[in-house]
Design a protein around this motif. Structure first.
Motif, mmCIF file in Angstrom:
data_model
loop_
_atom_site.group_PDB
_atom_site.id
_atom_site.type_symbol
_atom_site.label_atom_id
_atom_site.label_comp_id
_atom_site.label_asym_id
_atom_site.label_seq_id
_atom_site.Cartn_x
_atom_site.Cartn_y
_atom_site.Cartn_z
ATOM 1 N N LEU A 202 30.961 37.882 84.995
ATOM 2 C CA LEU A 202 30.171 36.683 84.756
ATOM 3 C C LEU A 202 28.756 36.832 85.321
ATOM 4 O O LEU A 202 27.762 36.476 84.666
ATOM 5 C CB LEU A 202 30.870 35.476 85.392
ATOM 6 C CG LEU A 202 30.178 34.126 85.229
ATOM 7 C CD1 LEU A 202 30.059 33.756 83.764
ATOM 8 C CD2 LEU A 202 30.947 33.044 85.983
ATOM 9 N N LEU A 203 28.639 37.391 86.523
ATOM 10 C CA LEU A 203 27.326 37.589 87.136
ATOM 11 C C LEU A 203 26.483 38.584 86.343
ATOM 12 O O LEU A 203 25.273 38.387 86.157
ATOM 13 C CB LEU A 203 27.490 38.077 88.580
ATOM 14 C CG LEU A 203 28.051 37.065 89.588
ATOM 15 C CD1 LEU A 203 28.278 37.733 90.942
ATOM 16 C CD2 LEU A 203 27.103 35.879 89.749
ATOM 17 N N GLN A 204 27.115 39.656 85.866
ATOM 18 C CA GLN A 204 26.370 40.666 85.103
ATOM 19 C C GLN A 204 25.788 40.090 83.818
ATOM 20 O O GLN A 204 24.661 40.417 83.436
ATOM 21 C CB GLN A 204 27.286 41.849 84.776
ATOM 22 C CG GLN A 204 27.612 42.712 85.986
ATOM 23 C CD GLN A 204 28.520 43.868 85.619
ATOM 24 O OE1 GLN A 204 28.067 44.951 85.271
ATOM 25 N NE2 GLN A 204 29.824 43.650 85.679
ATOM 26 N N LEU A 205 26.553 39.234 83.162
ATOM 27 C CA LEU A 205 26.039 38.619 81.942
ATOM 28 C C LEU A 205 24.929 37.623 82.258
ATOM 29 O O LEU A 205 23.932 37.534 81.531
ATOM 30 C CB LEU A 205 27.181 37.926 81.190
ATOM 31 C CG LEU A 205 26.803 37.237 79.872
ATOM 32 C CD1 LEU A 205 26.177 38.227 78.899
ATOM 33 C CD2 LEU A 205 28.028 36.580 79.249
ATOM 34 N N SER A 206 25.066 36.899 83.359
ATOM 35 C CA SER A 206 24.089 35.860 83.716
ATOM 36 C C SER A 206 22.693 36.421 83.936
ATOM 37 O O SER A 206 21.694 35.802 83.543
ATOM 38 C CB SER A 206 24.549 35.118 84.975
ATOM 39 O OG SER A 206 25.789 34.482 84.755
ATOM 40 N N VAL A 207 22.583 37.607 84.568
ATOM 41 C CA VAL A 207 21.250 38.142 84.883
ATOM 42 C C VAL A 207 20.539 38.694 83.651
ATOM 43 O O VAL A 207 19.326 38.946 83.698
ATOM 44 C CB VAL A 207 21.325 39.235 85.973
ATOM 45 C CG1 VAL A 207 21.897 38.684 87.255
ATOM 46 C CG2 VAL A 207 22.107 40.454 85.495
ATOM 47 N N PRO A 210 17.618 35.745 81.794
ATOM 48 C CA PRO A 210 16.183 35.653 82.100
ATOM 49 C C PRO A 210 15.397 36.863 81.592
ATOM 50 O O PRO A 210 14.263 36.707 81.119
ATOM 51 C CB PRO A 210 16.161 35.591 83.635
ATOM 52 C CG PRO A 210 17.508 35.135 84.043
ATOM 53 C CD PRO A 210 18.442 35.685 83.022
ATOM 54 N N ALA A 211 16.000 38.063 81.670
ATOM 55 C CA ALA A 211 15.299 39.274 81.209
ATOM 56 C C ALA A 211 15.029 39.207 79.705
ATOM 57 O O ALA A 211 13.947 39.601 79.239
ATOM 58 C CB ALA A 211 16.120 40.512 81.566
ATOM 59 N N ILE A 215 11.089 38.542 77.228
ATOM 60 C CA ILE A 215 10.528 39.288 76.087
ATOM 61 C C ILE A 215 10.794 38.556 74.763
ATOM 62 O O ILE A 215 10.527 39.093 73.686
ATOM 63 C CB ILE A 215 11.092 40.727 76.021
ATOM 64 C CG1 ILE A 215 12.620 40.730 75.897
ATOM 65 C CG2 ILE A 215 10.649 41.521 77.233
ATOM 66 C CD1 ILE A 215 13.212 42.119 75.700
ATOM 67 N N GLY A 216 11.306 37.325 74.854
ATOM 68 C CA GLY A 216 11.508 36.501 73.666
ATOM 69 C C GLY A 216 12.597 36.993 72.737
ATOM 70 O O GLY A 216 12.533 36.762 71.518
#
Length: 521
Positions: A202-207, A210-211, A215-216
């Motif tokens: 879950l944490l890996q997907l969450s970060v 924002p990235a 870059i849209g």
């Protein structure tokens, strides 16, 4: 960003990931040792990882990244964003269906992976329970792979490379804090590791979110049947699906090999699956830092060079990658073959991890070490085919190598037990890498630059000197005897590794090899 800087960034972050991974394995080894319950967890964790390699960094990435890079080069970013949305839509729905089936079929999957666990009904039941809880992990990780493919193509390498650290930190917390709490509540402590895996996913997907927003390119996932039909009708998604068919076969070959090996190991002495797992974690340290880091950086660049029809740049990048592999993987292989026991003892020999566990893990690590150069080289050579959207050739090679590996198992396992499984994988990797290299040479995609003969002699001479030093270091200290003096043992290991680095690179310098020039070429 130059290839060297990009590869260095990925390699440095991968180093952090592998260090936290080693801390994770150290805590698991000292907390749980090697037993039927650790075998159950390792089997349960391998099952979602097996499917993850189908939907994530395996078949999907091999098909997705070249098409994405080519689309960006030829069609521009607006059309490429639409392609990303449609691929994300199809992938998400496929993952939901897979997770539902996987949770329901957990007992069958565990039996197929390791029927030997049936010898201990408690271990088999634990494996089924943890498989059901951890199976949705593939959903998180497959979407992480989609994000990583996008970010790497846009040369945003840092977030994908740093992401695995979050899984390691979650599992460290599970072993350090979760297991004692579970035990105090009367719950089997190993179940805490399953909770750690899910939190890490879950944490890996969450970060990634924002990235991708920066870059849209955050994908918009279609929820309607119309969106699914439009996604499937897109020529880009159909091309990815077409490329995934042979890629799935190729990845399946590797997973069939893993399944067979796990099945064989589950019928050996209790702890065999865990010994192989602990050795595999150490072997992955150089494999990921070198092969994965270079392969991740090369793949989109090779695809772009192919789309631009720049054959000279294509060949030059492959040549650079292979030289880095030889420069760093050969001494790493020497270290695993001559200095395996001190590495295993220093990293794992605590708590429930016994002297016998050290010895058994050491033999497995040496088996993997014999094929380390091949394991790393494949990560550079295979993208040479994938970037040309040729996935069939590596798959055909992989199928033949699978058969050869199992024949090697028949010859080696009766003599070396679980270590024979590792040695067969190592030898198979060497054959696979050589075959890929010859294939690239034959089609003219790779033309070696001048100077390979002298370069190879310089590396071999420096590696021979390194081997002599490491053999002496392994015998000069009683590494298992220092169990009660952990800080002294860690300090000695650090000194040996620093001296090894100085000896190897010093010998290269004395032989006239300019490492910095090679790195930045």
């Amino acid at each position: 960003m130059s290839l060297f800087k990009a590869a260095s960034t990925v390699s440095l972050l991968t180093l952090v990931s592998r260090i936290t991974g080693l801390v994770r394995e150290l805590l698991m080894a000292s907390t749980f040792g090697a037993s039927a319950m650790t075998d159950a967890f390792n089997v349960a964790f391998r099952i979602p990882n097996l499917f993850r390699r189908l939907f994530a960094e395996g078949a999907f990435s091999q098909a997705f990244v070249p098409v994405l890079a080519a689309s960006r080069a030829k069609n521009g970013e607006t059309d490429t964003k639409l392609l990303i949305d449609r691929v994300a839509t199809l992938l998400t729905w496929a993952l939901l269906l897979t997770c539902v089936i996987g949770v329901a079929a957990a007992p069958v999957l565990v039996w197929l992976m390791a029927s030997g666990l049936k010898q201990d009904p408690r271990g088999f039941e634990a494996a089924v329970f943890m498989t059901r809880w951890m199976f949705p992990y593939i959903g998180f990780m497959s979407l992480v792979a989609l994000s990583a493919g996008i970010l790497n193509t846009w040369k945003r390498f840092a977030v994908p490379a740093a992401t695995p650290v979050l899984l390691n930190l979650s599992m460290i917390a599970a072993a350090w804090l979760g297991a004692p709490w579970f035990k105090a509540q009367g719950i089997e402590p190993i179940y805490a590791m399953g909770a750690g895996v899910m939190l890490g996913g879950l944490l890996q997907l969450s970060v990634q979110i924002p990235a991708l927003l920066r870059i849209g390119l955050l994908p918009r996932i279609g929820l309607s049947l119309t969106a699914i039909r439009l996604a499937w009708a897109d020529s880009g998604t159909r091309n990815i699906a077409r490329l995934m068919v042979p890629a799935l076969l190729g990845v399946s070959v590797a997973q069939v090999s893993l399944l067979i090996n796990t099945q064989i190991a589950s019928h050996m002495a209790p702890g065999s699956v865990s010994w192989l797992t602990y050795a595999d974690r150490l072997m992955e340290f150089p494999t990921a830092m070198l092969g994965v880091a270079i392969g991740v950086v090369l793949m989109p660049q090779l695809a772009a060079a192919k789309a631009a029809d720049d054959a000279e740049k294509y060949s030059a990048m492959l040549d650079w990658g292979l030289r880095i592999v030889v420069l760093l993987a050969v001494p790493s292989a020497v270290a695993l073959l001559t200095f395996a026991q001190p590495l295993v003892a220093t990293l794992y020999h605590y708590g429930a991890f016994t002297d016998r566990d050290v010895q058994q893990t050491t033999t497995a690590l040496m088996g993997y070490g014999a094929g380390l150069v091949g394991l790393v080289a494949i990560k550079v050579l295979a993208p040479g085919f994938y970037a040309s959207q040729d996935i069939r050739t590596p798959v055909k090679i992989a199928v033949v190598v699978l058969v050869m590996t199992q024949l090697l198992n028949l010859a080696l396992v009766p003599f070396f037990q679980h270590a024979g499984l590792a040695l067969a994988i190592g030898i198979g990797a060497l054959i696979n890498a050589l075959w890929l290299l010859l294939g690239l040479r034959k089609r003219g995609s790779y033309r070696p630059a001048p100077g390979w003969g002298v370069f190879a002699l310089q590396v071999l001479a420096a590696s021979a000197l390194l081997a002599v030093f490491l053999l002496w270091s392994a015998q000069a200290v009683s590494w298992t005897g220092l169990r009660a003096e952990s800080f002294k043992r860690i300090g000695l290991l650090a000194l040996v590794l620093l001296a090894s680095s100085a000896i190897y690179f010093g010998a290269l310098w004395a032989a006239g090899l300019k490492v910095r020039t090679l790195m930045r070429r």
